[in-house]
Scaffold this motif. Structure first.
Motif, PDB file in Angstrom:
ATOM      1  N   GLU B   2       0.854  -1.179   0.000  1.00  0.00           N
ATOM      2  CA  GLU B   2       0.000   0.000   0.000  1.00  0.00           C
ATOM      3  C   GLU B   2       0.884   1.221   0.000  1.00  0.00           C
ATOM      4  O   GLU B   2       1.910   1.270   0.660  1.00  0.00           O
ATOM      5  N   TRP B   3       0.446   2.201  -0.709  1.00  0.00           N
ATOM      6  CA  TRP B   3       1.256   3.397  -0.837  1.00  0.00           C
ATOM      7  C   TRP B   3       0.553   4.562  -0.188  1.00  0.00           C
ATOM      8  O   TRP B   3      -0.604   4.829  -0.427  1.00  0.00           O
ATOM      9  N   ALA B   4       1.260   5.270   0.639  1.00  0.00           N
ATOM     10  CA  ALA B   4       0.690   6.429   1.321  1.00  0.00           C
ATOM     11  C   ALA B   4       1.437   7.666   0.908  1.00  0.00           C
ATOM     12  O   ALA B   4       2.624   7.632   0.601  1.00  0.00           O
ATOM     13  N   SER B   5       0.731   8.756   0.920  1.00  0.00           N
ATOM     14  CA  SER B   5       1.352   9.997   0.473  1.00  0.00           C
ATOM     15  C   SER B   5       1.993  10.710   1.638  1.00  0.00           C
ATOM     16  O   SER B   5       1.683  10.483   2.799  1.00  0.00           O
ATOM     17  N   GLU B   6       2.878  11.595   1.305  1.00  0.00           N
ATOM     18  CA  GLU B   6       3.533  12.418   2.316  1.00  0.00           C
ATOM     19  C   GLU B   6       3.275  13.869   1.988  1.00  0.00           C
ATOM     20  O   GLU B   6       3.141  14.234   0.830  1.00  0.00           O
ATOM     21  N   PRO B   7       3.258  14.715   2.979  1.00  0.00           N
ATOM     22  CA  PRO B   7       3.074  16.143   2.674  1.00  0.00           C
ATOM     23  C   PRO B   7       4.309  16.719   2.011  1.00  0.00           C
ATOM     24  O   PRO B   7       5.362  16.090   1.986  1.00  0.00           O
ATOM     25  N   GLU B   9       3.810  18.958  -0.939  1.00  0.00           N
ATOM     26  CA  GLU B   9       3.510  19.191  -2.345  1.00  0.00           C
ATOM     27  C   GLU B   9       3.420  20.682  -2.609  1.00  0.00           C
ATOM     28  O   GLU B   9       3.336  21.497  -1.710  1.00  0.00           O
ATOM     29  N   GLU B  10       3.372  21.005  -3.853  1.00  0.00           N
ATOM     30  CA  GLU B  10       3.182  22.398  -4.227  1.00  0.00           C
ATOM     31  C   GLU B  10       1.847  22.536  -4.931  1.00  0.00           C
ATOM     32  O   GLU B  10       1.224  21.558  -5.286  1.00  0.00           O
ATOM     33  N   GLY B  11       1.440  23.761  -5.152  1.00  0.00           N
ATOM     34  CA  GLY B  11       0.104  23.989  -5.714  1.00  0.00           C
ATOM     35  C   GLY B  11      -0.022  23.510  -7.139  1.00  0.00           C
ATOM     36  O   GLY B  11       0.871  23.705  -7.947  1.00  0.00           O
ATOM     37  N   PRO B  12      -1.112  22.893  -7.456  1.00  0.00           N
ATOM     38  CA  PRO B  12      -1.314  22.427  -8.830  1.00  0.00           C
ATOM     39  C   PRO B  12      -1.916  23.510  -9.707  1.00  0.00           C
ATOM     40  O   PRO B  12      -2.451  24.493  -9.224  1.00  0.00           O
ATOM     41  N   LYS B  13      -1.808  23.289 -10.977  1.00  0.00           N
ATOM     42  CA  LYS B  13      -2.475  24.187 -11.901  1.00  0.00           C
ATOM     43  C   LYS B  13      -3.575  23.405 -12.577  1.00  0.00           C
ATOM     44  O   LYS B  13      -3.405  22.228 -12.862  1.00  0.00           O
ATOM     45  N   LEU B  16      -5.583  21.549 -19.068  1.00  0.00           N
ATOM     46  CA  LEU B  16      -6.511  21.543 -20.187  1.00  0.00           C
ATOM     47  C   LEU B  16      -6.905  20.122 -20.458  1.00  0.00           C
ATOM     48  O   LEU B  16      -6.237  19.193 -20.037  1.00  0.00           O
ATOM     49  N   ASN B  17      -7.936  19.977 -21.157  1.00  0.00           N
ATOM     50  CA  ASN B  17      -8.342  18.623 -21.489  1.00  0.00           C
ATOM     51  C   ASN B  17      -8.659  18.580 -22.965  1.00  0.00           C
ATOM     52  O   ASN B  17      -9.783  18.834 -23.376  1.00  0.00           O
ATOM     53  N   PRO B  18      -7.655  18.325 -23.765  1.00  0.00           N
ATOM     54  CA  PRO B  18      -7.926  18.344 -25.205  1.00  0.00           C
ATOM     55  C   PRO B  18      -8.824  17.193 -25.581  1.00  0.00           C
ATOM     56  O   PRO B  18      -8.682  16.091 -25.059  1.00  0.00           O
TER      57      PRO B  18
END
Lengths: 430, 353
Positions: B2-7, B9-13, B16-18
């Motif tokens: 199982e994979w857990a995330s760690e803090p 991160e930076e802000g996402p943008k 677009l969804n072509p």
């Protein structure tokens, strides 16, 4: 942290040899280094987190006036040098220039000078009645980064890879048509060891796409081509390694032929296993494991996103077919990982033959949240949380991934976000 | 595992969804497939053009791949010997594609890259002697498809005929290259131009399914590839597309196709001066992708000009954003020529390449 025009898009991710440091390079020429906090009994829940250690501007945009060409500052690759003293060193490269950076820490400073006071002003000599030896006192940690070497003017074409030799003295840099061997201490010359430029550029049919030194044998290296082949070269055999020692190539499946067969067979990344026995390659739709002892075909092939095979024309149109995905081994060479679209990344367990698709996203990545396996549905039975192929977001691509050399910690670059995931269940390799 | 995330991160943008067009994928039918090839060629040309203006210089790898796709698509497109697809009748509308007997089954796997069926090739046999692969004779061969005045450089280039139009391009476009060269090609103007065109044609030397059927080469303009020389039973290449096409009239060419003898298109060019910048290119090693820039600066401008003047015969995709940057390209003289308006611009552009 937003940047102008996407300059903070991460373009490379690399752990150092112990996994204590993680370096990222971005499109704006910056390098950010993260350091893993040592686990402490005081804060058992924040063990092993990566925090920003240093940030510096590695490359700036340049303009080649002679050729009227702008040289992008984007960091294409970062490679750490094996640590030989208290300082850390890494190589970072853009399209044309490689730089050696030295990262040092300063956490003490001398105090108690005889001739200067605390602010550095000269003391009035008449007030000095006794001599003292300055002592080192602790101070807030300061990380200093300085460029030690600049390896410039070695490449006419765009550099796509660098690789440090196991001899810790030399490294190689590869562009589309040539590979150069450098000595880490010498910047004004390099040796050309591979040159596939045809005498007549009209005859050009393939380019070099990636290259890497063998992890143990300092005379061996491999380079991949846009035609899907790998060439293992031995530097002892000749000064110019145009003749390969081994050629790894899989014959094409004629039933899969299309306009885009050549594009999707181009190898975007090649990585030796930690053992040095295998190589991992990534092309557009698959990852393949090759045994150095068998040139005829890979020993394992894993489909990353075969549902895209029928969409190649659209992917050609929106340029996604040219995306260069990287691949990575885990520390024990039992699991391989690569990125895909929609911020998905894939892991393949070579022993159990099981694979999983995971997503790097803010929603699924609350601290300590467990990643839920995802599934892409390409028609047929669709389960509740499946994503259909047509709703995949092709602007969210995971091109760069890295695996900690010893533990199950992975770094995933999703456009301008860096995600670090850790396997909490068992931190040892399995 | 199982994979857990760690803090951290930076802000996402927001991304677009072509839209992903799935409609046309795996198109059945030979006509459909040819239209697909058609579209791929235009997309490829747009990419090569756009690569000229992107930051960091022209990417050799990507352009090589695009040229391979271009070559493949062109092969498919030209593998059908029927002239209707690329010759317009007097009305200016493209003719329907007649179905030839013995045509291979529809579908990419069958038709792509393979020589034309045996019924057709005989008509393609040309008695033209195969000129040596050099600049000037190629120019002579390639240029004569254009009925208009010699001043139409771009038009000539477009109707040039073969991949051997590479050198022809250079020679005709000598004066204009300097203007349209743009960044990335300060010195290597002369020899760079044919390189991509030739590269595109050269790579196709060994398509699957065998290429040595007689007359098969007539269907695909490979004869001018230098690799054709290396293969023993290489059939003679055909000349400009129109001549060959007209020669295939016996197998159901549409009415209205000009007969070879009556075509007023032949206008061989002789002794065009080669710009002597080859020496300059040797002085300092260029990236040698300036050829791509040149190809598109010339081709792109004329190409877009043709597209805009097209009487709706082109496809919707033709009006994509790729025409935007070309709109400002200097030297678009072809669009004003009346004769070009009557041609199916897609066909002529493809043929020229």
């Amino acid at each position: 942290v937003g940047g102008r025009g996407g300059t903070d898009i991460i373009s490379t991710v690399e752990f150092n040899h112990t996994g204590e440091l993680l370096a990222t390079g971005d499109k704006g020429g910056r390098v950010v280094i993260f350091q893993r906090e040592p686990e402490s009994k005081n804060t058992p829940h924040s063990q092993g987190e990566y925090d920003v250690y240093s940030t510096f501007q590695s490359h700036e945009p340049e303009f080649d006036y002679l050729k009227s060409l702008e040289i992008e500052e984007k960091i294409n690759k970062i490679k750490w040098l094996p640590q030989q003293n208290a300082a850390h060193s890494l190589l970072s490269t853009n399209d044309k220039t490689i730089k050696l950076w030295k990262i040092t820490e300063r956490d003490k400073r001398p105090e108690g000078y005889n001739l200067k006071d605390e602010e550095g002003k000269l003391k009035d000599l008449s007030t000095v009645t006794s001599l003292q030896v300055p002592v080192l006192k602790p101070m807030d940690l300061m990380v200093e980064v300085s460029p030690r070497r600049v390896f410039a003017n070695g490449h006419t074409y765009h550099i796509n890879s660098i690789s440090v030799n196991s001899d810790c003295e030399t490294y190689m840099s590869a562009d589309d048509l040539r590979i150069n061997l450098w000595h880490l201490a010498i910047t004004d010359r390099s040796f050309n060891i591979v040159d596939i430029k045809p005498a007549n550029m009209e005859d050009l049919t393939e380019v070099i796409t990636a290259s890497e030194f063998h992890p143990h044998h300092c005379n061996l290296f491999v380079y991949s081509s846009s035609k899907g082949s790998l060439r293992l070269c031995d530097m002892r055999a000749a000064a110019l390694c145009d003749k390969h020692s081994k050629l790894f190539e899989e014959p094409e499946d004629p039933s899969n032929r299309s306009f885009f067969s050549e594009i999707i067979s181009s190898v975007s990344d090649v990585k030796f296993s930690h053992s040095g026995r295998y190589m991992l390659t990534r092309d557009y739709l698959t990852v393949k494991v090759w045994d150095l002892n068998m040139e005829a075909r890979p020993i394992e092939t894993y489909q990353v996103h075969d549902y895209l095979r029928s969409k190649l024309c659209s992917l050609y149109e929106n340029d996604c077919i040219f995306d260069k995905f990287e691949c990575a081994w885990n520390g024990s060479d039992s699991v391989i990982m690569t990125g895909a679209y929609n911020n998905f990344f894939r892991m393949f367990d070579r022993n159990t033959k099981r694979d999983v698709t995971l997503e790097a996203s803010r929603e699924s990545s609350k601290p300590r949240a467990v990643l839920k396996p995802r599934r892409v549905c390409a028609g047929g039975k669709r389960r509740r949380d499946d994503i259909s192929v047509d709703s995949l977001d092709f602007t969210k691509k995971i091109l760069h991934t890295a695996w900690h050399p010893a533990e199950n910690i992975i770094a995933i670059a999703a456009t301008n976000n860096l995600y670090i995931f850790q396997d909490k269940v068992s931190s040892e390799m399995h | 595992m199982e994979w857990a995330s760690e803090p951290g991160e930076e802000g996402p943008k927001p991304g677009l969804n072509p839209p992903l067009r799935a409609a046309r994928e795996g198109a059945p039918g030979r006509m459909e497939f040819k239209l697909e090839a058609h579209r791929i060629v235009s997309i490829s040309l747009g990419k090569i053009y756009n690569s000229r203006v992107q930051r960091g210089g022209i990417k050799l790898h990507k352009n090589l791949l695009v040229s391979l796709v271009l070559r493949s698509a062109r092969q498919v497109y030209l593998s059908d010997p029927c002239p209707g697809l690329y010759l317009a009748g007097p009305s200016g509308t493209p003719m329907a594609l007649p179905q030839l007997p013995g045509e291979p089954a529809a579908g990419p796997a069958a038709g792509w890259g393979e020589p034309a069926p045996p019924a057709v090739p005989a008509a393609w046999q040309e008695t033209q002697p195969h000129p040596e692969r050099s600049a000037v004779p190629d120019a002579q061969r390639a240029v004569d498809a254009e009925p208009a005045a010699p001043g139409i450089d771009a038009g000539d280039a477009v109707l040039g005929g073969q991949a051997a139009a590479g050198p022809a391009w250079r020679l005709m476009e000598g004066p204009r290259e300097a203007a349209a060269g743009g960044p990335g090609n300060p010195a290597g103007a002369s020899e760079v131009f044919p390189e991509v065109a030739r590269a595109a044609s050269h790579h196709c030397g060994r398509p699957p399914g065998g290429e040595d059927q007689p007359g098969a080469l007539g269907a695909t303009p490979r004869g001018d590839c230098c690799c054709a020389k290396e293969e023993a039973p290489a059939p003679p290449p055909i000349g400009p597309r129109k001549r060959g096409a007209a020669g295939a009239g016996g197998v159901g060419g549409p009415a209205g196709c000009p007969a070879p003898s009556s075509t007023p298109l032949k206008k061989p060019r002789r002794d065009l001066e080669e710009p002597s910048s080859g020496a300059a290119a040797e002085e300092e090693e260029e990236m040698e992708t300036g050829n791509v820039a040149n190809l598109i600066s010339i081709f792109g401008s004329s190409f877009s000009g043709l597209l805009r003047k097209s009487p709706g015969g082109g496809r919707e995709e033709a009006d994509g954003e790729e025409n935007g940057p070309e709109a400002a390209e200097p030297g678009q003289i072809c669009c004003d020529k009346p004769v070009l308006r009557d041609m199916n611009p897609w066909s002529t552009a493809i043929v020229a390449f």
